[in-house]
Design a protein around this motif. Structure first.
Motif, PDB file in Angstrom:
ATOM      1  N   ALA A   1       6.514 -12.168  -1.149  1.00  7.59           N
ATOM      2  CA  ALA A   1       6.045 -11.152  -0.757  1.00  7.59           C
ATOM      3  C   ALA A   1       5.114 -10.971  -1.939  1.00  7.59           C
ATOM      4  O   ALA A   1       3.756 -10.152  -1.522  1.00  7.59           O
ATOM      5  CB  ALA A   1       7.069  -9.716  -0.440  1.00  7.59           C
TER       6      ALA A   1
ATOM      7  N   GLY B   1       0.236  -4.399   2.114  1.00  6.98           N
ATOM      8  CA  GLY B   1       2.067  -3.545   2.832  1.00  6.98           C
ATOM      9  C   GLY B   1       2.303  -2.292   2.712  1.00  6.98           C
ATOM     10  O   GLY B   1       2.313  -1.740   0.784  1.00  6.98           O
TER      11      GLY B   1
ATOM     12  N   ARG C   1       8.240   1.545   4.662  1.00  8.06           N
ATOM     13  CA  ARG C   1       7.845   1.067   5.917  1.00  8.06           C
ATOM     14  C   ARG C   1       8.460   2.375   6.820  1.00  8.06           C
ATOM     15  O   ARG C   1       8.966   2.046   7.255  1.00  8.06           O
ATOM     16  CB  ARG C   1       8.349  -0.529   5.969  1.00  8.06           C
ATOM     17  CG  ARG C   1       7.957  -0.993   7.976  1.00  8.06           C
ATOM     18  CD  ARG C   1       8.312  -2.527   7.799  1.00  8.06           C
ATOM     19  NE  ARG C   1       8.013  -2.925   6.652  1.00  8.06           N
ATOM     20  CZ  ARG C   1       6.230  -4.102   7.023  1.00  8.06           C
ATOM     21  NH1 ARG C   1       5.845  -4.482   8.471  1.00  8.06           N
ATOM     22  NH2 ARG C   1       5.927  -4.886   6.092  1.00  8.06           N
TER      23      ARG C   1
ATOM     24  N   ARG D   1      -5.346 -11.851   5.398  1.00  8.82           N
ATOM     25  CA  ARG D   1      -4.289 -12.276   5.631  1.00  8.82           C
ATOM     26  C   ARG D   1      -4.317 -13.335   6.737  1.00  8.82           C
ATOM     27  O   ARG D   1      -3.049 -14.039   6.894  1.00  8.82           O
ATOM     28  CB  ARG D   1      -3.552 -11.466   6.921  1.00  8.82           C
ATOM     29  CG  ARG D   1      -2.396 -10.887   7.681  1.00  8.82           C
ATOM     30  CD  ARG D   1      -2.276  -9.706   8.349  1.00  8.82           C
ATOM     31  NE  ARG D   1      -2.177  -8.779   7.843  1.00  8.82           N
ATOM     32  CZ  ARG D   1      -1.168  -8.225   6.614  1.00  8.82           C
ATOM     33  NH1 ARG D   1       0.215  -8.297   6.969  1.00  8.82           N
ATOM     34  NH2 ARG D   1      -1.333  -7.061   6.635  1.00  8.82           N
TER      35      ARG D   1
ATOM     36  N   ASP E   1       6.253 -15.161   5.808  1.00 10.81           N
ATOM     37  CA  ASP E   1       5.634 -14.846   7.007  1.00 10.81           C
ATOM     38  C   ASP E   1       4.494 -14.057   6.518  1.00 10.81           C
ATOM     39  O   ASP E   1       4.956 -13.246   5.701  1.00 10.81           O
ATOM     40  CB  ASP E   1       6.245 -14.898   8.047  1.00 10.81           C
ATOM     41  CG  ASP E   1       7.080 -13.577   7.613  1.00 10.81           C
ATOM     42  OD1 ASP E   1       5.874 -12.155   7.281  1.00 10.81           O
ATOM     43  OD2 ASP E   1       7.851 -12.966   8.180  1.00 10.81           O
TER      44      ASP E   1
ATOM     45  N   ASP F   1       3.687 -10.876   8.009  1.00 12.27           N
ATOM     46  CA  ASP F   1       3.687  -9.611   8.491  1.00 12.27           C
ATOM     47  C   ASP F   1       2.926  -9.561   9.461  1.00 12.27           C
ATOM     48  O   ASP F   1       2.678  -7.993   9.501  1.00 12.27           O
ATOM     49  CB  ASP F   1       3.725  -9.392   7.358  1.00 12.27           C
ATOM     50  CG  ASP F   1       4.560  -7.808   7.373  1.00 12.27           C
ATOM     51  OD1 ASP F   1       5.211  -7.096   8.702  1.00 12.27           O
ATOM     52  OD2 ASP F   1       3.889  -6.754   6.697  1.00 12.27           O
TER      53      ASP F   1
ATOM     54  N   SER G   1       3.448  -7.847  12.694  1.00  9.74           N
ATOM     55  CA  SER G   1       3.662  -6.881  12.917  1.00  9.74           C
ATOM     56  C   SER G   1       3.365  -5.256  12.259  1.00  9.74           C
ATOM     57  O   SER G   1       3.041  -4.353  12.722  1.00  9.74           O
ATOM     58  CB  SER G   1       5.658  -6.823  12.742  1.00  9.74           C
ATOM     59  OG  SER G   1       5.721  -7.012  11.770  1.00  9.74           O
ATOM     60  N   TYR G   2       3.065  -5.832  10.627  1.00  4.98           N
ATOM     61  CA  TYR G   2       1.795  -4.261  10.398  1.00  4.98           C
ATOM     62  C   TYR G   2       0.112  -4.522  10.126  1.00  4.98           C
ATOM     63  O   TYR G   2      -0.032  -3.353   9.871  1.00  4.98           O
ATOM     64  CB  TYR G   2       2.509  -4.307   8.964  1.00  4.98           C
ATOM     65  CG  TYR G   2       2.076  -3.487   8.076  1.00  4.98           C
ATOM     66  CD1 TYR G   2       2.408  -1.978   8.109  1.00  4.98           C
ATOM     67  CD2 TYR G   2       0.989  -3.245   7.289  1.00  4.98           C
ATOM     68  CE1 TYR G   2       2.008  -1.126   7.348  1.00  4.98           C
ATOM     69  CE2 TYR G   2       0.434  -2.761   6.213  1.00  4.98           C
ATOM     70  CZ  TYR G   2       0.705  -1.789   6.616  1.00  4.98           C
ATOM     71  OH  TYR G   2       0.245  -0.803   5.872  1.00  4.98           O
TER      72      TYR G   2
ATOM     73  N   TYR H   1      12.491  -5.982   4.344  1.00  4.58           N
ATOM     74  CA  TYR H   1      10.620  -5.864   3.550  1.00  4.58           C
ATOM     75  C   TYR H   1      10.821  -5.289   2.051  1.00  4.58           C
ATOM     76  O   TYR H   1      11.267  -4.806   1.645  1.00  4.58           O
ATOM     77  CB  TYR H   1       9.489  -5.202   4.857  1.00  4.58           C
ATOM     78  CG  TYR H   1       9.497  -5.841   5.287  1.00  4.58           C
ATOM     79  CD1 TYR H   1       8.703  -7.755   5.700  1.00  4.58           C
ATOM     80  CD2 TYR H   1       9.640  -5.423   6.805  1.00  4.58           C
ATOM     81  CE1 TYR H   1       8.331  -8.108   6.380  1.00  4.58           C
ATOM     82  CE2 TYR H   1       9.593  -6.218   8.262  1.00  4.58           C
ATOM     83  CZ  TYR H   1       8.717  -7.419   7.659  1.00  4.58           C
ATOM     84  OH  TYR H   1       8.797  -7.963   9.284  1.00  4.58           O
TER      85      TYR H   1
END
Length: 278
Positions: free
Chosen positions: A115, A124, A128, A193, A206, A208, A210-211, A271
């Protein structure tokens, strides 16, 4: 130098300084490790200032698609130049992120926290919650573009404007940025990213995705609303684009709420908190 290269260079400088301070604070074994959020926020503000000083006379140093789109919506920038500017900004952000990776290469290898590695490149949320995270990005970018346009009507001493804009970035980061890492700039998040996804970073997780839509859609909506609201409130001109932007904002919030409800009905993903900038 062309405006395209100016936007490329300015955004690259922004990311080298901005992502660079995040790397220094969060990666293992650096002399700045653990320096904290205040250091990150101040450095991002100064990064914007340095980028504007460097390429402002060449491209006006938008270095942010939300600024480019917002200015175009109120007639301060030609729509024909928007695609080229955004392309240059994304390429510059990707290149700047790659430079930061090379600069901190042994520290990425020394850091086990995936992270933290992602946080060097992309923003991030501390918590969340998609609707709240979206609103945070919209609000921060609304204030960025709204206040920038308001400052444009003021008379400053020559050469002071970049410092004022950098101070604005700092105050947004210090007051509002700790919820999502305040991307307030789609290129600032998406370009790095993508670099995180494609570069052979040691032990990375990964990216991320999805965000990833939130720090793109949120700033674009916030910048549009900020520019169109300034035009309506200060210049007395209300256009259909304002109501369209409001409608898109409402639809985006509804979409975020639906996603959050669907996520809540499933097993939550654990996360880690990513303390980083935008």
């Amino acid at each position: 130098m062309t405006p395209f290269f100016g936007e490329f260079l300015g955004t690259m400088i922004l990311i080298i300084f901005g992502a660079g301070v995040v790397a220094g604070v969060t990666l293992k074994g650096t002399k700045a490790e653990g320096a904290g959020w205040i250091v990150i926020s101040i450095a991002w503000g100064l990064a914007v200032t340095m980028a504007i000083y460097t390429v402002g006379p060449i491209s006006d140093a938008h270095i942010n698609p939300a600024v480019t789109v917002g200015f175009a919506l109120v007639g301060d920038f030609p729509w024909s130049s928007v695609p080229a500017y955004i392309t240059a900004q994304l390429l510059g952000a990707f290149t700047g992120a790659a430079a930061v990776w090379l600069h901190y290469y042994p520290h990425f290898a020394k850091t086990e926290d995936t992270a933290a590695k992602l946080g060097v490149f992309a923003t991030g949320p501390a918590v969340r919650h998609r609707p709240s995270n979206l609103f945070s990005e919209v609000l921060g970018t609304f204030l960025l573009v709204f206040v920038m346009l308001a400052m444009g009507s003021q008379a400053f001493a020559e050469g002071v404007n970049p410092i004022i804009v950098g101070t604005l970035i700092m105050v947004i980061g210090l007051s509002l940025g700790s919820t999502t890492g305040y991307a307030i700039n789609p290129a600032r998040d998406l370009g790095p990213r993508l670099a995180h996804a494609f570069l052979p970073i040691s032990g990375k997780g990964d990216s991320d995705w999805s965000y990833a839509w939130i720090p793109v859609v949120g700033p674009l909506l916030g910048g549009s609303l900020g520019a169109l609201s300034y035009q309506a409130w200060f210049e007395g001109t209300t256009t259909p684009a304002l109501w369209m932007a409001v409608t898109l904002f409402i639809l985006a919030v509804i979409f975020a709420v639906v996603l959050e409800q669907q996520s809540a009905s499933k097993k939550p993903v654990d996360y880690e908190v990513i303390h980083t900038k935008s």
